[in-house]
Write a protein that holds these residues in place. Structure first.
Motif, PDB file in Angstrom:
ATOM      1  N   THR A 155       1.203   9.032 -14.163  1.00  0.00           N
ATOM      2  CA  THR A 155       1.609  10.158 -13.324  1.00  0.00           C
ATOM      3  C   THR A 155       0.445  10.531 -12.423  1.00  0.00           C
ATOM      4  N   TYR A 156       0.746  11.304 -11.369  1.00  0.00           N
ATOM      5  CA  TYR A 156      -0.260  11.620 -10.360  1.00  0.00           C
ATOM      6  C   TYR A 156      -0.207  13.115 -10.074  1.00  0.00           C
ATOM      7  N   THR A 157      -1.381  13.742 -10.101  1.00  0.00           N
ATOM      8  CA  THR A 157      -1.477  15.195  -9.982  1.00  0.00           C
ATOM      9  C   THR A 157      -2.304  15.561  -8.760  1.00  0.00           C
ATOM     10  N   CYS A 158      -1.765  16.485  -7.953  1.00  0.00           N
ATOM     11  CA  CYS A 158      -2.514  17.066  -6.841  1.00  0.00           C
ATOM     12  C   CYS A 158      -2.944  18.467  -7.256  1.00  0.00           C
ATOM     13  N   ILE A 159      -4.240  18.714  -7.269  1.00  0.00           N
ATOM     14  CA  ILE A 159      -4.803  20.003  -7.675  1.00  0.00           C
ATOM     15  C   ILE A 159      -5.381  20.684  -6.436  1.00  0.00           C
ATOM     16  N   ALA A 160      -4.893  21.913  -6.162  1.00  0.00           N
ATOM     17  CA  ALA A 160      -5.389  22.720  -5.039  1.00  0.00           C
ATOM     18  C   ALA A 160      -6.069  23.951  -5.601  1.00  0.00           C
ATOM     19  N   THR A 206       0.841  -1.198   0.000  1.00  0.00           N
ATOM     20  CA  THR A 206       0.000   0.000   0.000  1.00  0.00           C
ATOM     21  C   THR A 206       0.873   1.244   0.000  1.00  0.00           C
ATOM     22  N   HIS A 207       0.438   2.266  -0.732  1.00  0.00           N
ATOM     23  CA  HIS A 207       1.203   3.517  -0.784  1.00  0.00           C
ATOM     24  C   HIS A 207       0.247   4.693  -0.667  1.00  0.00           C
ATOM     25  N   ASN A 208       0.631   5.694   0.141  1.00  0.00           N
ATOM     26  CA  ASN A 208      -0.162   6.900   0.330  1.00  0.00           C
ATOM     27  C   ASN A 208       0.508   8.069  -0.376  1.00  0.00           C
ATOM     28  N   LEU A 209      -0.280   8.802  -1.157  1.00  0.00           N
ATOM     29  CA  LEU A 209       0.179  10.043  -1.775  1.00  0.00           C
ATOM     30  C   LEU A 209      -0.307  11.196  -0.910  1.00  0.00           C
ATOM     31  N   THR A 210       0.604  11.997  -0.386  1.00  0.00           N
ATOM     32  CA  THR A 210       0.254  13.072   0.541  1.00  0.00           C
ATOM     33  C   THR A 210       0.501  14.416  -0.108  1.00  0.00           C
ATOM     34  N   CYS A 211      -0.512  15.276  -0.056  1.00  0.00           N
ATOM     35  CA  CYS A 211      -0.420  16.633  -0.602  1.00  0.00           C
ATOM     36  C   CYS A 211      -0.727  17.617   0.515  1.00  0.00           C
ATOM     37  N   LYS A 212       0.213  18.534   0.767  1.00  0.00           N
ATOM     38  CA  LYS A 212       0.058  19.531   1.830  1.00  0.00           C
ATOM     39  C   LYS A 212       0.193  20.914   1.205  1.00  0.00           C
ATOM     40  N   VAL A 213      -0.876  21.724   1.364  1.00  0.00           N
ATOM     41  CA  VAL A 213      -0.937  23.024   0.692  1.00  0.00           C
ATOM     42  C   VAL A 213      -1.284  24.102   1.705  1.00  0.00           C
ATOM     43  N   PHE A 214      -0.660  25.308   1.559  1.00  0.00           N
ATOM     44  CA  PHE A 214      -1.008  26.476   2.363  1.00  0.00           C
ATOM     45  C   PHE A 214      -1.840  27.431   1.517  1.00  0.00           C
ATOM     46  N   PHE A 215      -2.987  27.814   2.085  1.00  0.00           N
ATOM     47  CA  PHE A 215      -3.907  28.737   1.420  1.00  0.00           C
ATOM     48  C   PHE A 215      -3.911  30.069   2.151  1.00  0.00           C
ATOM     49  N   PRO A 216      -4.121  31.178   1.413  1.00  0.00           N
ATOM     50  CA  PRO A 216      -4.323  32.471   2.097  1.00  0.00           C
ATOM     51  C   PRO A 216      -5.582  32.402   2.957  1.00  0.00           C
ATOM     52  N   TYR A 217      -5.525  33.052   4.109  1.00  0.00           N
ATOM     53  CA  TYR A 217      -6.655  32.959   5.025  1.00  0.00           C
ATOM     54  C   TYR A 217      -7.903  33.566   4.395  1.00  0.00           C
ATOM     55  N   GLU A 218      -9.015  32.915   4.607  1.00  0.00           N
ATOM     56  CA  GLU A 218     -10.312  33.426   4.190  1.00  0.00           C
ATOM     57  C   GLU A 218     -11.341  33.073   5.247  1.00  0.00           C
ATOM     58  N   LYS A 219     -12.280  33.943   5.433  1.00  0.00           N
ATOM     59  CA  LYS A 219     -13.257  33.777   6.503  1.00  0.00           C
ATOM     60  C   LYS A 219     -14.062  32.512   6.310  1.00  0.00           C
ATOM     61  N   ARG A 220     -14.495  32.297   5.133  1.00  0.00           N
ATOM     62  CA  ARG A 220     -15.240  31.073   4.834  1.00  0.00           C
ATOM     63  C   ARG A 220     -14.385  30.224   3.896  1.00  0.00           C
ATOM     64  N   ILE A 221     -13.911  29.126   4.423  1.00  0.00           N
ATOM     65  CA  ILE A 221     -12.925  28.309   3.710  1.00  0.00           C
ATOM     66  C   ILE A 221     -13.535  27.714   2.446  1.00  0.00           C
ATOM     67  N   SER A 222     -12.839  27.932   1.340  1.00  0.00           N
ATOM     68  CA  SER A 222     -13.256  27.350   0.062  1.00  0.00           C
ATOM     69  C   SER A 222     -12.162  26.455  -0.512  1.00  0.00           C
ATOM     70  N   ALA A 223     -11.151  26.150   0.291  1.00  0.00           N
ATOM     71  CA  ALA A 223     -10.009  25.373  -0.201  1.00  0.00           C
ATOM     72  C   ALA A 223     -10.448  23.963  -0.575  1.00  0.00           C
ATOM     73  N   VAL A 252      -8.550  20.275  -2.155  1.00  0.00           N
ATOM     74  CA  VAL A 252      -7.349  19.554  -2.558  1.00  0.00           C
ATOM     75  C   VAL A 252      -7.781  18.170  -3.034  1.00  0.00           C
ATOM     76  N   GLN A 253      -7.345  17.778  -4.238  1.00  0.00           N
ATOM     77  CA  GLN A 253      -7.747  16.501  -4.810  1.00  0.00           C
ATOM     78  C   GLN A 253      -6.565  15.852  -5.532  1.00  0.00           C
ATOM     79  N   TRP A 254      -6.590  14.516  -5.536  1.00  0.00           N
ATOM     80  CA  TRP A 254      -5.568  13.725  -6.237  1.00  0.00           C
ATOM     81  C   TRP A 254      -6.192  13.062  -7.467  1.00  0.00           C
ATOM     82  N   PHE A 255      -5.441  13.110  -8.586  1.00  0.00           N
ATOM     83  CA  PHE A 255      -5.883  12.480  -9.818  1.00  0.00           C
ATOM     84  C   PHE A 255      -4.751  11.606 -10.359  1.00  0.00           C
ATOM     85  N   MET A 256      -5.139  10.525 -11.041  1.00  0.00           N
ATOM     86  CA  MET A 256      -4.176   9.673 -11.738  1.00  0.00           C
ATOM     87  C   MET A 256      -4.294   9.927 -13.230  1.00  0.00           C
ATOM     88  N   ASN A 257      -3.153  10.221 -13.858  1.00  0.00           N
ATOM     89  CA  ASN A 257      -3.112  10.512 -15.282  1.00  0.00           C
ATOM     90  C   ASN A 257      -2.590   9.284 -16.018  1.00  0.00           C
TER      91      ASN A 257
END
Length: 583
Positions: free
Chosen positions: A304-309, A235-252, A254-259
């Motif tokens: 290939t594997y893409t993390c989209i934020a 088993t293998h885990n793909l980890t994506c960690k992203v920093f977003f600018p602060y916003e009052k109502r979070i709309s962030a 983050v998703q992983w896709f396989m190409n």
């Protein structure tokens, strides 16, 4: 007087509109908004909201519950500590300070009470470094617009800042993240059935960074175009960690896709864990999300594997690849050197501890005969100690005759050349200390040295022993319990071992006459360490008296082989031939 009225009505509206110019909230003293001469007060709170008991004259006091009979029944509440209000807290309380006694009646209204006591949204978010307003909940439930604000147990009007109150709102000209967050209380007076109550409501204030989600999205991991190692079948885990600018109502998001085959237009959403929010850093917040590959196959290495934020303003992505992990076998890089090191270290330790024993083994088995022995005066130096005969020994000294079931012929030993097969041996019971010199000298023709016979008396014992060993080709010690308890005999054995270690050409042989009894004796003083270690490795024979004739025959055969070669023949050719057959 009229001029004063005119100025008042001229200035008052200006103050209300520009309350941030100065601190214009009415300052209250005494019982948190009550007159100092008031000793009986009534407070109301709403179930489920935070509440704090009032302090008296800005002094910290503890309010105690009053029982119906007038005594204190507890619990007690400090006026500086907040607690969630519950219906069970309703009742009468008292406190003492400054020589006066104060009374307070608290009534906690249930959530199902009329609308003025309904709990509502009591959390306010204010932007840092900007102005803000804090509303008093259910302000419109009373015609009294006079509201007093507190932060904890301290009146806001007493703080060194520029707040003001207008229409039930607490105006803060500049919100400070380090001091303004917390629970605020607004008190207003209401009259019901001719009774005045102080209605206290709580508002939680949070200070958030003043920014819009206009900054970039920062990927902490993974790096773009990076490669991750995987193990096939695991088993293998793909980890994506992203920093977003602060916003009052979070709309962030983050998703992983396989190409498939690296084609970003042909992407499949991977199974993922729920996103994890948190770890605010300055004016950013982070989002972590993991995709799970349950079992890595060879096919996964081709994609290939893409993390989209993304948020409401922009989106960004990183793409990675997978490669088969190079299994580093421990035996190759670590195991072999480690095993080699341990092996060498172990051998070194063994050599260090067993070096003397190894020297004795080598010199006693392989080195004898490499030196010139022509200058040796004696063939054998025989060392023994006289022991009193035992019943078992006496039986062992009675040798078998030519008849009987265990004759020499049956044992395979030629009777003509058996050292015991003599008339003297049959007629006399002889111990090995007597028998051995006769065999070595009379029958085998060796030049034998006995200390009591061949060394002149009057000399130093130690010197005589050392010189005699140097003049002999071989040292034979007849070991027994009595021998090992005799210091002179032990000295002979120790001197022989030292001579062997000093590259001497001497040959050393031990003959145990009673090994079992010797092992049970505890020597006092104990044997020298050199002797103890030598007894374990030096060549030895066991005298097998009283055993079957075959065992006795084997003893003499082994002794004959161990003897050094002598230059002078004292036996006839017939005897020599018989001896060779016997051996």
């Amino acid at each position: 007087m009229q001029t004063g009225h005119v100025l008042f009505f001229f200035i008052f509206p200006v103050v209300l509109e520009g309350c941030c110019v100065g601190n214009h909230q009415k300052k209250r003293t005494g019982l948190m908004g009550l007159q100092q001469n008031t000793t009986h007060q009534r407070y109301r709170a709403v179930e489920g909201e935070s509440f704090i008991m009032p302090c008296v004259k800005s002094e910290s006091v503890v309010w105690s519950r009053i029982r119906e009979d007038g005594g204190n029944e507890g619990p007690s509440y400090d006026c500086e500590k907040e607690f969630p209000a519950e219906v069970k807290h309703s009742g009468n309380y008292t406190c003492h300070t400054g020589g006066s006694k104060y009374f307070l009646h608290l009534q906690v209204e249930e959530k199902s009470s009329p609308s003025c006591f309904q709990p509502e949204e009591s959390t306010v978010e204010l932007y840092n470094s900007a102005g803000g307003e804090i509303p008093c909940p259910r302000y419109d439930c009373s015609n009294n617009t006079d509201v007093t604000w507190y932060k904890g147990n301290r009146a806001v009007s007493e703080m060194k800042r520029a707040p003001c109150e207008k229409d039930g709102l607490l105006h803060l000209c500049q919100v400070k993240a380090e001091s303004d967050p917390g629970v605020y209380f607004c008190d207003r007076q209401i009259i019901e059935q001719g009774v005045m109550w102080t209605f206290r409501r709580a508002v939680k204030v949070e200070v958030i960074p003043y920014s819009e989600p206009s900054g970039p999205l920062r990927f902490m991991s993974p790096a773009d175009n990076a490669t991750e190692e995987v193990e096939l079948g695991q088993t293998h885990n793909l980890t994506c960690k992203v920093f977003f600018p602060y916003e009052k109502r979070i709309s962030a998001k983050v998703q992983w896709f396989m190409n498939y085959n690296g084609n970003k237009e042909n992407m499949t959403l991977l199974p993922m864990e729920p996103p994890q929010y948190g770890f605010k850093i300055r004016e950013e917040y982070g989002v972590t999300r993991r995709a799970i590959i349950k079992e890595v196959t060879q096919q996964h290495l081709k994609h290939t594997y893409t993390c989209i934020a993304s948020n409401t303003v922009r989106n960004n992505s990183v793409t990675i690849k997978l490669k088969k992990k190079t299994t580093v076998k421990l035996p190759c890089l670590v195991g072999y050197p480690l095993v080699s090191f341990l092996l060498v270290s172990g051998l070194g330790i063994i050599l260090h501890v067993k070096w003397m024993e190894l020297q004795l083994i080598y010199r006693s088995h392989f080195q004898h005969g490499k030196h010139d022995e022509d200058n040796k005066e004696f063939d054998v130096f025989l060392s023994y100690v006289w022991s009193p005969p035992s019943a078992e020994g006496e039986r062992g000294w009675t040798f078998s005759s030519g008849s009987g079931p265990n004759t020499d012929e049956e044992a395979g030993c030629p009777p003509s050349m058996d050292p015991l097969n003599s008339e003297e041996g049959k007629a006399t019971q002889k111990p090995l200390q007597v028998l051995l010199p006769q065999v070595l000298e009379e029958q085998w023709g060796y030049r034998l040295c006995l200390l009591e016979r061949d060394v002149l008396p009057g000399g130093a014992y130690t010197n005589d022993v050392v010189l005699t060993i140097q003049r002999s080709k071989m040292l034979i010690c007849l070991l027994s319990a009595d021998y090992l308890c005799n210091s002179d005999a032990v000295f002979v054995l120790e001197s022989g071992v030292q001579a062997l270690l000093q590259n001497s050409a001497i040959k050393l042989l031990l003959i145990w006459t009673s090994r079992d009894s010797a092992s049970l004796i505890q020597q006092d003083p104990p044997l020298p360490t050199l002797v103890q270690r030598a007894l374990k490795v030096l060549p030895s024979l066991n005298w097998t008296s009283g055993k079957p004739a075959r065992a006795t025959c084997n003893f003499w055969r082994s002794l004959r082989k161990a003897m050094p070669h002598h230059r002078v023949k004292l036996v006839s050719d017939m005897q020599d031939q018989s001896l060779n057959g016997y051996i």
